[in-house]
Design a protein around this motif. Structure first.
Motif, short mmCIF file in Angstrom:
data_model
loop_
_atom_site.label_atom_id
_atom_site.label_comp_id
_atom_site.label_asym_id
_atom_site.label_seq_id
_atom_site.Cartn_x
_atom_site.Cartn_y
_atom_site.Cartn_z
N GLN A 168 0.83 -1.20 0.00
CA GLN A 168 0.00 0.00 0.00
C GLN A 168 0.87 1.26 0.00
OE1 GLN A 168 -2.51 -0.38 3.42
NE2 GLN A 168 -3.85 -1.91 2.49
N LEU A 169 1.89 1.26 0.85
CA LEU A 169 2.76 2.42 0.94
C LEU A 169 3.54 2.63 -0.35
CD1 LEU A 169 3.87 4.70 2.70
CD2 LEU A 169 5.57 3.10 3.59
N GLY A 217 2.91 8.32 8.49
CA GLY A 217 3.45 7.65 9.67
C GLY A 217 2.62 6.45 10.08
N ALA A 218 1.30 6.55 9.96
CA ALA A 218 0.43 5.43 10.30
C ALA A 218 0.67 4.25 9.36
CB ALA A 218 -1.04 5.86 10.24
N ALA A 229 2.19 0.48 10.37
CA ALA A 229 1.60 -0.79 9.97
C ALA A 229 2.63 -1.67 9.26
CB ALA A 229 0.40 -0.54 9.05
N VAL A 230 3.49 -1.04 8.46
CA VAL A 230 4.55 -1.78 7.78
C VAL A 230 5.51 -2.38 8.80
CG1 VAL A 230 6.58 -1.55 6.28
CG2 VAL A 230 4.43 -0.44 5.64
N LEU A 269 10.11 6.40 12.98
CA LEU A 269 8.98 6.49 12.06
C LEU A 269 8.61 7.93 11.72
CD1 LEU A 269 6.58 3.62 13.15
CD2 LEU A 269 8.27 3.67 11.32
N ARG A 270 8.60 8.80 12.71
CA ARG A 270 8.19 10.17 12.43
C ARG A 270 9.12 10.84 11.42
NH1 ARG A 270 4.98 14.16 14.29
NH2 ARG A 270 5.72 16.29 13.97
N THR A 271 10.42 10.70 11.63
CA THR A 271 11.36 11.35 10.71
C THR A 271 11.35 10.68 9.34
OG1 THR A 271 13.16 10.02 11.65
CG2 THR A 271 12.87 12.25 12.50
N LEU A 272 11.05 9.37 9.31
CA LEU A 272 10.94 8.69 8.02
C LEU A 272 9.72 9.20 7.25
CD1 LEU A 272 12.16 6.54 6.18
CD2 LEU A 272 10.77 4.82 7.36
#
Length: 228
Positions: free
Chosen positions: A87-88, A141-142, A146-147, A159-162
């Motif tokens: 999905q991403l 981020g969500a 999930a990934v 995750l936030r910075t990614l």
């Protein structure tokens, strides 16, 4: 023919946005907006009490459009696959595909223009900009969260910075596109981001942990990946 105020209002906003992206907010005077929109000063002030009110309306319009577009892209990605990584990757791929169709340098980003001259805006206007960035970061981020539940990353990640990396990438690509007078940096940067995420999380590479339980969880997903 009856007068339609929405047409005039849109003409004012479109003229103002074009001028701001070309010259910056401070240089985009009310008179310049009036001239480009082809309206009278009375018509301008009928729709907007001030240039500041126009600025707020502009950023709200872009915020609503961008949120709706992101939702549409996410919906399309989720319709094509039940797997969060796919999905991403599809989501980023759709942005790449969209920007690859550009035939001229992207005109710029209204949010960036406002940030560069943030001292000229009230807090209500800048709060909309902050909310736009927060919304994007939260939605991407969500997906990343999930990934991460199914695919251990091959390098340490936050995750936030990614998620914020996608914003930094897009804004930087806007600048490159204008400086180089070339439309291609946008699609190229989206492609690099998608490739990076695939390398970081791809299940097709040997898992560093060799976690068979993780592999079993992946196998339970019914994935419908679009043909390449």
């Amino acid at each position: 023919m009856p007068r339609d105020g929405t047409i005039t209002r849109k003409a004012i906003m479109d003229a103002a946005q074009g001028l701001i992206l070309e010259t910056g907010y401070s240089a985009a005077s009310v008179d310049a907006v009036i001239g480009r929109a082809g309206i009278t000063k009375g018509a301008f002030f009928y729709h907007f009490k001030s240039k500041a009110e126009l600025a707020l309306a502009l950023v709200q319009r872009d915020a609503e459009a961008d949120a709706a577009h992101l939702q549409n892209v996410l919906d399309r990605a989720e319709a094509l696959s039940r797997d969060p990584l796919q999905q991403l990757l599809i989501c980023i791929g759709l942005y790449e595909e969209e920007t690859a169709k550009l035939t001229a340098p992207y005109p710029g980003c209204l949010y960036a223009s406002f940030i560069y001259e943030s001292q000229l805006f009230d807090d209500a206007t800048m709060q909309v900009v902050r909310e736009v960035f927060s919304h994007w970061t939260a939605r991407i981020g969500a997906k990343l969260e999930a990934v991460l539940r199914l695919y251990p990353p091959r390098l340490p990640v936050e995750l936030r910075t990614l998620a914020e990396m996608s914003l930094a990438l897009a804004e930087g690509a806007f600048i490159l596109s204008k400086v180089q007078r070339d439309a291609s940096p946008l699609a190229a940067q989206w492609r690099h981001y998608r490739n990076y995420l695939e390398l970081l999380f791809s299940p097709q590479l040997p898992s560093p942990s060799g976690d068979s339980a993780t592999e079993a969880k992946r196998d339970k997903l019914d994935v419908a990946v679009p043909a390449q």
